[in-house]
Design a protein around this motif. Sequence first.
Motif, PDB file in Angstrom:
ATOM      1  N   LEU A 141       0.784  -1.152  -0.003  1.00  0.00           N
ATOM      2  CA  LEU A 141       0.126   0.010   0.019  1.00  0.00           C
ATOM      3  C   LEU A 141       0.791   1.092   0.010  1.00  0.00           C
ATOM      4  CD1 LEU A 141      -2.448  -0.974   2.935  1.00  0.00           C
ATOM      5  CD2 LEU A 141      -3.150  -0.385   0.159  1.00  0.00           C
ATOM      6  N   THR A 142       0.441   2.375  -0.748  1.00  0.00           N
ATOM      7  CA  THR A 142       1.210   3.382  -0.748  1.00  0.00           C
ATOM      8  C   THR A 142       0.166   4.406  -0.533  1.00  0.00           C
ATOM      9  OG1 THR A 142       1.086   3.595  -3.017  1.00  0.00           O
ATOM     10  CG2 THR A 142       3.168   2.875  -1.871  1.00  0.00           C
ATOM     11  N   LEU A 143       0.367   5.310   0.543  1.00  0.00           N
ATOM     12  CA  LEU A 143      -0.752   6.294   0.523  1.00  0.00           C
ATOM     13  C   LEU A 143      -0.237   7.756   0.696  1.00  0.00           C
ATOM     14  CD1 LEU A 143      -1.519   4.176   3.857  1.00  0.00           C
ATOM     15  CD2 LEU A 143      -3.288   4.845   1.980  1.00  0.00           C
ATOM     16  N   ALA A 144       0.599   7.724  -0.506  1.00  0.00           N
ATOM     17  CA  ALA A 144       1.115   9.200  -0.542  1.00  0.00           C
ATOM     18  C   ALA A 144      -0.146  10.137  -1.000  1.00  0.00           C
ATOM     19  CB  ALA A 144       1.995   9.142  -1.797  1.00  0.00           C
ATOM     20  N   ALA A 145      -1.070   9.634  -1.954  1.00  0.00           N
ATOM     21  CA  ALA A 145      -2.245  10.617  -2.166  1.00  0.00           C
ATOM     22  C   ALA A 145      -3.023  11.114  -0.959  1.00  0.00           C
ATOM     23  CB  ALA A 145      -3.010   9.989  -3.044  1.00  0.00           C
ATOM     24  N   ILE A 146      -3.153   9.876  -0.053  1.00  0.00           N
ATOM     25  CA  ILE A 146      -3.834  10.260   1.307  1.00  0.00           C
ATOM     26  C   ILE A 146      -3.085  11.073   2.046  1.00  0.00           C
ATOM     27  CG2 ILE A 146      -5.258   9.315   3.231  1.00  0.00           C
ATOM     28  CD1 ILE A 146      -5.439   6.856   1.429  1.00  0.00           C
ATOM     29  N   ALA A 147      -1.928  10.898   2.216  1.00  0.00           N
ATOM     30  CA  ALA A 147      -1.060  11.708   2.769  1.00  0.00           C
ATOM     31  C   ALA A 147      -1.066  13.243   2.455  1.00  0.00           C
ATOM     32  CB  ALA A 147       0.339  11.201   2.919  1.00  0.00           C
ATOM     33  N   ALA A 155      -8.901  13.036  13.341  1.00  0.00           N
ATOM     34  CA  ALA A 155      -8.746  11.419  13.404  1.00  0.00           C
ATOM     35  C   ALA A 155      -9.413  10.537  12.466  1.00  0.00           C
ATOM     36  CB  ALA A 155      -9.030  10.922  14.614  1.00  0.00           C
ATOM     37  N   GLN A 156     -10.726  11.123  12.049  1.00  0.00           N
ATOM     38  CA  GLN A 156     -11.693  10.272  11.068  1.00  0.00           C
ATOM     39  C   GLN A 156     -11.185  10.455   9.810  1.00  0.00           C
ATOM     40  OE1 GLN A 156     -12.640  12.718  13.291  1.00  0.00           O
ATOM     41  NE2 GLN A 156     -14.300  13.859  12.234  1.00  0.00           N
ATOM     42  N   ASP A 157     -10.236  11.637   9.729  1.00  0.00           N
ATOM     43  CA  ASP A 157      -9.627  11.657   8.209  1.00  0.00           C
ATOM     44  C   ASP A 157      -8.404  10.658   8.035  1.00  0.00           C
ATOM     45  OD1 ASP A 157     -11.817  13.224   7.407  1.00  0.00           O
ATOM     46  OD2 ASP A 157     -10.536  14.982   8.054  1.00  0.00           O
ATOM     47  N   LEU A 158      -7.919  10.068   9.150  1.00  0.00           N
ATOM     48  CA  LEU A 158      -6.448   9.592   9.005  1.00  0.00           C
ATOM     49  C   LEU A 158      -6.692   8.356   7.888  1.00  0.00           C
ATOM     50  CD1 LEU A 158      -5.402   9.843  12.446  1.00  0.00           C
ATOM     51  CD2 LEU A 158      -4.028  10.600  10.490  1.00  0.00           C
ATOM     52  N   PRO A 159      -5.827   7.821   7.569  1.00  0.00           N
ATOM     53  CA  PRO A 159      -5.929   6.545   6.408  1.00  0.00           C
ATOM     54  C   PRO A 159      -6.579   5.418   7.424  1.00  0.00           C
ATOM     55  CG  PRO A 159      -3.924   7.610   6.293  1.00  0.00           C
ATOM     56  CD  PRO A 159      -4.509   8.190   7.223  1.00  0.00           C
ATOM     57  N   ALA A 160      -7.183   4.490   6.830  1.00  0.00           N
ATOM     58  CA  ALA A 160      -7.786   3.098   7.675  1.00  0.00           C
ATOM     59  C   ALA A 160      -6.701   2.592   8.134  1.00  0.00           C
ATOM     60  CB  ALA A 160      -8.430   2.508   6.590  1.00  0.00           C
ATOM     61  N   ALA A 199       4.871  12.539   7.583  1.00  0.00           N
ATOM     62  CA  ALA A 199       4.076  12.404   6.502  1.00  0.00           C
ATOM     63  C   ALA A 199       2.541  12.843   6.893  1.00  0.00           C
ATOM     64  CB  ALA A 199       3.977  11.088   5.844  1.00  0.00           C
ATOM     65  N   LEU A 200       2.395  12.788   8.133  1.00  0.00           N
ATOM     66  CA  LEU A 200       0.761  12.683   8.529  1.00  0.00           C
ATOM     67  C   LEU A 200       0.637  13.464   9.916  1.00  0.00           C
ATOM     68  CD1 LEU A 200      -0.627   9.172   7.850  1.00  0.00           C
ATOM     69  CD2 LEU A 200      -1.047  11.277   6.418  1.00  0.00           C
ATOM     70  N   GLU A 201      -0.283  14.112  10.043  1.00  0.00           N
ATOM     71  CA  GLU A 201      -0.597  14.720  11.296  1.00  0.00           C
ATOM     72  C   GLU A 201      -1.668  13.718  11.934  1.00  0.00           C
ATOM     73  OE1 GLU A 201      -1.379  18.838  12.334  1.00  0.00           O
ATOM     74  OE2 GLU A 201      -0.521  19.363  10.452  1.00  0.00           O
ATOM     75  N   GLY A 202      -1.641  13.482  13.179  1.00  0.00           N
ATOM     76  CA  GLY A 202      -2.622  12.932  13.956  1.00  0.00           C
ATOM     77  C   GLY A 202      -1.898  11.281  14.088  1.00  0.00           C
ATOM     78  N   THR A 203      -0.538  11.022  13.875  1.00  0.00           N
ATOM     79  CA  THR A 203      -0.021  10.061  14.372  1.00  0.00           C
ATOM     80  C   THR A 203       1.312  10.268  14.783  1.00  0.00           C
ATOM     81  OG1 THR A 203       0.929   7.915  13.720  1.00  0.00           O
ATOM     82  CG2 THR A 203       0.999   9.799  12.016  1.00  0.00           C
ATOM     83  N   ARG A 204       1.662   9.614  16.062  1.00  0.00           N
ATOM     84  CA  ARG A 204       3.014   9.759  16.603  1.00  0.00           C
ATOM     85  C   ARG A 204       4.013   8.962  16.128  1.00  0.00           C
ATOM     86  NH1 ARG A 204       0.804   9.906  22.417  1.00  0.00           N
ATOM     87  NH2 ARG A 204       2.793   9.961  23.003  1.00  0.00           N
ATOM     88  N   ALA A 205       3.688   7.841  15.140  1.00  0.00           N
ATOM     89  CA  ALA A 205       4.782   7.005  14.559  1.00  0.00           C
ATOM     90  C   ALA A 205       5.924   7.494  14.033  1.00  0.00           C
ATOM     91  CB  ALA A 205       3.947   5.897  13.606  1.00  0.00           C
ATOM     92  N   LEU A 206       7.094   7.337  14.536  1.00  0.00           N
ATOM     93  CA  LEU A 206       8.213   7.748  13.984  1.00  0.00           C
ATOM     94  C   LEU A 206       8.755   7.026  12.809  1.00  0.00           C
ATOM     95  CD1 LEU A 206      10.264   8.552  17.282  1.00  0.00           C
ATOM     96  CD2 LEU A 206       9.244  10.198  15.809  1.00  0.00           C
ATOM     97  N   PRO A 207       9.374   7.907  11.790  1.00  0.00           N
ATOM     98  CA  PRO A 207       9.854   7.365  10.611  1.00  0.00           C
ATOM     99  C   PRO A 207      10.878   6.157  10.802  1.00  0.00           C
ATOM    100  CG  PRO A 207      10.052   9.886  10.309  1.00  0.00           C
ATOM    101  CD  PRO A 207       9.543   9.508  11.753  1.00  0.00           C
ATOM    102  N   ALA A 208      11.510   6.066  12.096  1.00  0.00           N
ATOM    103  CA  ALA A 208      12.395   5.127  12.283  1.00  0.00           C
ATOM    104  C   ALA A 208      11.828   3.696  12.551  1.00  0.00           C
ATOM    105  CB  ALA A 208      13.006   5.428  14.033  1.00  0.00           C
ATOM    106  N   ILE A 209      10.579   3.449  12.511  1.00  0.00           N
ATOM    107  CA  ILE A 209       9.764   2.368  12.525  1.00  0.00           C
ATOM    108  C   ILE A 209      10.359   1.488  11.286  1.00  0.00           C
ATOM    109  CG2 ILE A 209       7.652   1.108  12.061  1.00  0.00           C
ATOM    110  CD1 ILE A 209       6.427   3.363  14.083  1.00  0.00           C
ATOM    111  N   TRP A 210      10.071   2.382  10.174  1.00  0.00           N
ATOM    112  CA  TRP A 210      10.381   1.801   8.590  1.00  0.00           C
ATOM    113  C   TRP A 210      11.704   1.717   8.270  1.00  0.00           C
ATOM    114  CZ3 TRP A 210       6.214   4.762  10.395  1.00  0.00           C
ATOM    115  CH2 TRP A 210       4.938   4.266  10.122  1.00  0.00           C
TER     116      TRP A 210
END
Lengths: 151, 297
Positions: free
Chosen positions: A8-14, A21-26, A87-98
Amino acid sequence: MMFRTSLLTLAAIAAAGTTLAQDLPAPVQARQGQFQIMALNIGVVANMARGNTEYDAASAQAAADNLVAISMLDQSFHWPEGTDNMALEGTRALPAIWENLPDVVEKWGAFGAAAQGLAAVAGGGLEGMQAALGPVGGSCGACHDAYRAPE
Amino acid sequence: MRPVLIALPVLALAFLAGGLALTRPVTVPDTALAGLTGDAIAGEAVFWAAGCASCHAAEGATGAARLVLAGGQRFASEFGTFIAPNISMHPEQGIGAWSFADFVTAVQEGTSPEGRHYYPAFPYGAYRLAARQDLADLWAFWQTLPSADTPSAPHEIGFPFSIRRAVGAWNLLNLHDDFVVTGELTEAETRGRYLAEALAHCAECHTPRDALGGLDRRAWMAGAPNPSGSGTIPALTPDRLTWSEAEIAAYLNDGFTPDFDSAGGHMVSVIRNIAMLGDEDRLAIAAYLKALPPAGD
């Protein structure tokens, strides 16, 4: 477990640049819901451990079993690339995960092991449950220490 | 403000104060410490309260690995990247050959045994409020810690911040010998103030800094940008942190928020330290936080 990030690439949604929150990708909503379910069940056990609620063997066991069940969910679809906090507001997931997926997977595995340790004793008495909750909290913290941004 | 702009007043102050010899590193003489005897068991509690392991043990260390103070953790700031040195008991790579006076001089004056300023990434500005008896106990505990032979890495600090003498000017502006929170305090609030302001140095992250990197004592614990990444470090003042004292104390023990979310970032490591203290100390910290002046808007 595998993070099939290429699926999945979510660039468009990003690019939509949302804050609600309800607008965040599923997938982001799904993983946030997953952590809320974890928090709810940890709360059942931790409230007993803190003495806020009375120890109840059946509830403690059910909550611990839920944590084990969550730990067994395959995480492949929760974490598509491009859903970090840069890439997104509303998440605290750091890029370091990937950038450190094998380590993230290992830490998720450590949560599973700690949850199983809790489930093995949660119904057998307050003191054993309290002792086994520590490693569960430790496994949450170990991952958040490295991979979640402060609020 | 850009570092270059910040540098001008720093340098001006350095030259001005340097002429007055006020920027000379301060040392603590042996005679000032006469009569102090350390107790290693009491010192362990000081060690955890002071949070030494959070910066000087390996990143993410748990259990016994938190006693191996080999250094190496990196701390980004707008002045450059500071790298925690080896402060293990190794006689060459660590501080095993230091005297107690060397230790107190480092911890409370920010001066090395060679007479150079340390950078204030090292929170000697907080530790200078620590009781000398606690430091004697801490130093006694230190003697029981393992030795690590990892050499300390140099800080990655560019000119003009590489001029250590300028730290003397910074010290003139930013070192205080009094607590920030004053007035009538209960016994628990007083203990909590000591733990939070002198040992645990909470304000280093939770208080905003001025253009020169000094803590803004008028916005004490009012929250601040995260120096090493995205997001902000939350405010701890009672108008912002609305958890009960029991919830704060429990969080400092098991790492769970009242919603049973878990702590993140550097706070995970802080909780590993504070969890080693007794319940009454965690409740004292909570009582102190409730006594903070509100951050306001």
